[in-house]
Motif scaffolding. Structure first.
Motif, mmCIF file in Angstrom:
data_model
loop_
_atom_site.group_PDB
_atom_site.id
_atom_site.type_symbol
_atom_site.label_atom_id
_atom_site.label_comp_id
_atom_site.label_asym_id
_atom_site.label_seq_id
_atom_site.Cartn_x
_atom_site.Cartn_y
_atom_site.Cartn_z
ATOM 1 N N ILE A 22 -7.300 -4.838 19.303
ATOM 2 C CA ILE A 22 -7.601 -3.440 19.583
ATOM 3 C C ILE A 22 -7.563 -3.068 21.059
ATOM 4 O O ILE A 22 -7.341 -1.899 21.409
ATOM 5 C CB ILE A 22 -8.949 -3.028 18.940
ATOM 6 C CG1 ILE A 22 -8.989 -1.514 18.779
ATOM 7 C CG2 ILE A 22 -10.136 -3.538 19.734
ATOM 8 C CD1 ILE A 22 -10.016 -1.021 17.813
ATOM 9 N N LEU A 23 -7.764 -4.075 21.919
ATOM 10 C CA LEU A 23 -7.756 -3.726 23.339
ATOM 11 C C LEU A 23 -6.353 -3.610 23.925
ATOM 12 O O LEU A 23 -6.151 -2.919 24.917
ATOM 13 C CB LEU A 23 -8.552 -4.764 24.133
ATOM 14 C CG LEU A 23 -10.061 -4.647 24.036
ATOM 15 C CD1 LEU A 23 -10.720 -5.769 24.826
ATOM 16 C CD2 LEU A 23 -10.547 -3.311 24.558
ATOM 17 N N PHE A 24 -5.386 -4.320 23.322
ATOM 18 C CA PHE A 24 -4.048 -4.331 23.920
ATOM 19 C C PHE A 24 -3.403 -2.953 24.063
ATOM 20 O O PHE A 24 -2.859 -2.650 25.116
ATOM 21 C CB PHE A 24 -3.102 -5.255 23.122
ATOM 22 C CG PHE A 24 -3.373 -6.710 23.344
ATOM 23 C CD1 PHE A 24 -3.602 -7.546 22.263
ATOM 24 C CD2 PHE A 24 -3.407 -7.248 24.612
ATOM 25 C CE1 PHE A 24 -3.864 -8.889 22.454
ATOM 26 C CE2 PHE A 24 -3.674 -8.593 24.814
ATOM 27 C CZ PHE A 24 -3.902 -9.416 23.732
ATOM 28 N N LEU A 83 4.189 -2.639 11.786
ATOM 29 C CA LEU A 83 3.128 -2.365 10.811
ATOM 30 C C LEU A 83 3.104 -3.425 9.720
ATOM 31 O O LEU A 83 2.044 -3.945 9.345
ATOM 32 C CB LEU A 83 3.401 -0.996 10.181
ATOM 33 C CG LEU A 83 2.190 -0.135 9.899
ATOM 34 C CD1 LEU A 83 1.472 0.172 11.190
ATOM 35 C CD2 LEU A 83 2.615 1.147 9.226
ATOM 36 N N VAL A 84 4.303 -3.754 9.225
ATOM 37 C CA VAL A 84 4.383 -4.748 8.155
ATOM 38 C C VAL A 84 3.901 -6.105 8.658
ATOM 39 O O VAL A 84 3.139 -6.805 7.963
ATOM 40 C CB VAL A 84 5.829 -4.833 7.615
ATOM 41 C CG1 VAL A 84 6.026 -6.062 6.761
ATOM 42 C CG2 VAL A 84 6.169 -3.588 6.805
ATOM 43 N N CYS A 126 -13.224 -1.120 10.644
ATOM 44 C CA CYS A 126 -14.286 -0.465 9.852
ATOM 45 C C CYS A 126 -14.278 -0.982 8.421
ATOM 46 O O CYS A 126 -15.344 -1.274 7.852
ATOM 47 C CB CYS A 126 -14.078 1.046 9.835
ATOM 48 S SG CYS A 126 -14.382 1.801 11.432
ATOM 49 N N LEU A 127 -13.073 -1.128 7.846
ATOM 50 C CA LEU A 127 -12.980 -1.610 6.475
ATOM 51 C C LEU A 127 -13.571 -3.003 6.358
ATOM 52 O O LEU A 127 -14.392 -3.291 5.479
ATOM 53 C CB LEU A 127 -11.506 -1.619 6.037
ATOM 54 C CG LEU A 127 -11.223 -2.266 4.691
ATOM 55 C CD1 LEU A 127 -11.813 -1.441 3.570
ATOM 56 C CD2 LEU A 127 -9.720 -2.452 4.467
ATOM 57 N N LYS A 129 -5.839 3.270 16.620
ATOM 58 C CA LYS A 129 -6.646 3.883 15.559
ATOM 59 C C LYS A 129 -6.524 3.109 14.247
ATOM 60 O O LYS A 129 -7.517 2.918 13.543
ATOM 61 C CB LYS A 129 -6.197 5.326 15.327
ATOM 62 C CG LYS A 129 -6.582 6.272 16.431
ATOM 63 C CD LYS A 129 -6.095 7.672 16.105
ATOM 64 C CE LYS A 129 -5.823 8.433 17.378
ATOM 65 N NZ LYS A 129 -5.129 9.695 17.164
ATOM 66 N N LEU A 130 -5.306 2.657 13.932
ATOM 67 C CA LEU A 130 -5.116 1.890 12.700
ATOM 68 C C LEU A 130 -5.949 0.625 12.730
ATOM 69 O O LEU A 130 -6.613 0.267 11.745
ATOM 70 C CB LEU A 130 -3.649 1.504 12.539
ATOM 71 C CG LEU A 130 -2.735 2.544 11.906
ATOM 72 C CD1 LEU A 130 -1.312 2.036 11.921
ATOM 73 C CD2 LEU A 130 -3.164 2.837 10.479
#
Lengths: 564, 145
Positions: free
Chosen positions: A67-69, A15-16, A109-110, A102-103
């Motif tokens: 996003i596809l991975f 995440l980081v 979107c942001l 989702k993240l």
């Protein structure tokens, strides 16, 4: 907090890194457009909105690539299989593929919002400087047009004063594709809301496939070269620092500053999304290929409460515990694939699923198999795909918690553990299992009840009573049931389930359970496996953190969750 | 397909459109774009749509998850009477609300999204044969328990 970090360090690291890369790309692009000489004149008209739009575009490209991975199930299964040396933590990380997806989607979107707002300002400013007659640098730049003899000197895409921003948007490739892919994004997001996904899966499944339009649109979005910067040659003749203030004299032939020339940036999105697009394409082809392999249905069992059990064989199919498959029944729907957990153990020579009526498709499937006279419908299978349950044999002590329908993966696990135990399999590190089954009433799971009963009996016969410990909790009890149970308290078998282990009423008291297990197994690593609702997940995670001792030699609870 | 309550998706879509309208409207008004008054309209229309769509109607089958704080909005929405109950009315209302926002680039996305939501509501009542009066007053009550 320390325990939380210990359990999740890899997730936190990923995440980081992801956030860090986002920030880096954003800032890098922002500075390049905000400070670069090449865009000096463009900034004259647009201001900072140019940099905001381009920086968010860079992040959009990056996230669209990522996003596809997580959705390449077969690739992930392959990775999971090859990384046997770092099994526990890496495999758990791969379970979070949907969370990561989702993240990344939220980030898209942001950045879409930032990108659109910035471009709204850009278009407005282009429009204003085209309309303005105040002789400022911005208006002079805007009047540089396509017709100039010295090639491409235009900067402002709005060439005539009566062109509106809406017309500009809808007739240019970037504008038009931008509107389309944003609408597609909105539709995908609204149909993926948890409520819609859980209640009307088909709406989510079909609508989500418009991501293809998103990617194609994104690929062509940059064509048109609307984002323009000064050419290298032009900077030599007309460097902004030297020439910008003398813009009135650019037209003079003897003046050392000539009119600036501009070139459009070429499309770059395709470079980011080509590789993942191709990878995902192969993933789908692979899924299709795997699904075309013939599936033979060896046995069909109708259990009480409308539960259909299908036992099947397929060439080359090999599974591990707790995995799931996607099932398609062309006679019901050509395009729909629904996930089902496998309820058979790998040691058996068939694989099985138990299907409960929970919507259109499942009800139709059950009806199709119920009909005695017509031939058995053809079934296609894709998978199996792995989940955390594969780790269950690695823990000395395992706590398995299944709530409601979530008990299904544990059918496979329990059967497999029993087979391994009987054959004294060396891979099985498990010494003790605590199985918690929580449900309103056992009705739809009568089949599971039978499984538990047979396991209980076999254990008694082998003299290994302490190996599997069941705790059944009925949360849908009423006074009648409780009264009945109280009356029959002394009986050897439970009146409701017929098992030797008594049924408890109400929800488990997790604090008590965890502390008891920590006391009985002071030096063990305990794996906690849950398949059930989120509220329960929160509670269990908390208990895992609370009852894991900070000393790594003492009891440690590791939490694992199934998800689809 | 018969069991899918498309109105639930239309509801999510309309709510999202309302938010998009508000955002576009704020950008246009704050930036004082040309014809920014359409932006001001868009903010008002967006707020209205959000208020109307926030309470999630009761599902015909199964339990409905309420949205947080829905009960207070439900009281307000019920005041609108048939406007809030009937899908046809909602569909045409949304279509009508979306048109003025279509004149401004900042809010055109809101127009498109709201028009799609309106289309889904029409689909629900017309094509799929679900009764247009599906949202009875009871259905706007938060489910018991």
């Amino acid at each position: 907090m320390a325990n939380c970090l210990l359990n999740h360090w890899l997730s936190v690291l990923v995440l980081v890194m992801w956030l860090g890369l986002n920030v880096f790309l954003f800032v890098n692009a922002f500075l390049s457009y905000e400070k670069g000489d090449k865009y000096y004149y463009t900034r004259e008209i647009l201001g900072s909105a140019l940099a905001w739009a381009r920086a968010s575009a860079r992040c959009l490209n990056f996230n669209s690539m990522l996003i596809l991975f997580p959705m390449c199930r077969n690739l992930l299964s392959f990775l999971r299989g090859t990384c046997s040396f770092c099994r526990r933590t890496l495999r758990k990380q791969l379970d979070h593929n949907l969370t990561f997806h989702k993240l990344v989607a939220y980030m898209i979107c942001l950045h879409t919002a930032i990108h659109i707002v910035a471009h709204l300002f850009n278009f407005e400013r282009y429009d204003r400087s085209r309309q303005s007659t105040d002789g400022s640098l911005a208006s002079v730049l805007s009047s540089l047009s396509h017709q100039e003899k010295e090639g491409d000197s235009w900067l402002n895409p709005m060439q005539t004063t009566n062109m509106t921003v809406i017309y500009m948007t809808l007739t240019s490739i970037p504008g038009f594709t931008g509107v389309i892919i944003t609408i597609v994004l909105v539709l995908m997001v609204t149909s993926s809301m948890e409520f819609i996904r859980r209640s009307y899966f088909e709406v989510f499944w079909y609508t989500h496939h418009i991501f293809i339009i998103y990617f194609i649109g994104l690929g062509i979005h940059g064509i048109g070269g609307i984002v323009r910067g000064q050419t290298e040659e032009s900077i030599k003749e007309n460097h902004p620092y030297r020439c910008a203030e003398f813009f009135e004299k650019w037209d003079d032939h003897d003046f050392h500053c000539k009119s600036p020339q501009f070139e459009g940036n070429s499309a770059e999105s395709w470079k980011w999304i080509l590789a993942p697009g191709v990878l995902y394409f192969f993933e789908r082809i692979l899924r299709l290929y795997r699904s075309q392999q013939q599936v033979m249905i060896t046995k069909v069992v109708m259990h009480p409460s409308k539960v259909l059990e299908l036992q099947m064989i397929k060439r080359g199919f090999s599974m591990e515990v707790g995995q799931y498959i996607f099932v398609n029944c062309p006679s019901i729907s050509y395009l729909e694939w629904h996930p089902f957990t496998l309820t058979s153990a790998p040691e058996e020579d068939f694989f099985s699923i138990h299907v409960r009526a929970a919507g259109d498709w499942t009800e139709n499937l059950i009806k199709a198999f119920e009909q005695q006279n017509s031939p058995i419908p053809k079934i296609e299978v894709d998978g199996p795909f792995g989940t955390a349950s594969e780790d269950v044999f690695q823990y000395e002590v395992a706590m398995l918690i299944g709530a409601g329908i979530g008990v299904t993966p544990f059918a496979s696990i329990l059967k497999s553990i029993w087979y391994k135990f009987q054959h004294a399999d060396h891979n099985l590190k498990t010494q003790t299992i605590y199985f918690y089954w929580i449900c309103r009433e056992t009705g739809a799971f009568a089949w599971f009840n039978d499984l538990l009963a047979s396991l209980e009996q076999e254990m008694e016969e082998s003299g290994k009573v302490g190996f599997l410990n069941f705790r059944l909790f009925l949360t849908g009890w009423d006074n009648n049931i409780a009264g009945h149970a109280a009356l029959n308290f002394d009986k050897a078998t439970d009146i409701l389930t017929g098992l030797k282990h008594k049924t408890f009423f109400g929800r488990p008291m997790w604090d008590k359970e965890f502390s008891t297990i920590a006391t009985i197994h002071p030096k063990s690593v305990v794996g906690v496996f849950l398949c059930g609702p989120q509220a329960l997940e929160k509670c269990l995670r908390k208990c895992c953190h609370q009852y894991s001792s900070l000393d790594p030699r003492k009891t440690q609870f590791y939490f694992n969750k199934e998800n689809f | 397909m018969g069991q899918i309550e498309w109105a639930m998706w239309a509801n999510e879509q309309a709510l999202a459109s309302g938010l998009i309208l508000i955002t576009g409207g704020i950008v246009a008004t704050a930036g004082q774009f040309t014809q920014w008054y359409f932006g001001a309209y868009s903010i008002v229309a967006g707020v209205f749509v959000c208020l109307l769509e926030y309470p999630r109607g009761k599902r015909r089958k199964g339990s409905t998850m309420e949205r947080c704080g829905q009960k207070y909005m439900t009281k307000v929405v019920k005041l609108f009477g048939p406007l809030s109950r009937n899908y046809y009315v909602r569909a045409f209302l949304h279509l009508g609300l979306s048109v003025p926002a279509g004149f401004l680039l900042a809010t055109i996305l809101g127009t498109a999204c709201l028009a799609i939501a309106s289309g889904i509501y029409l689909l629900v009542s017309g094509v799929c044969g679900q009764p247009a009066d599906a949202m009875t007053p009871q259905s706007l009550q938060p489910p018991a328990g």
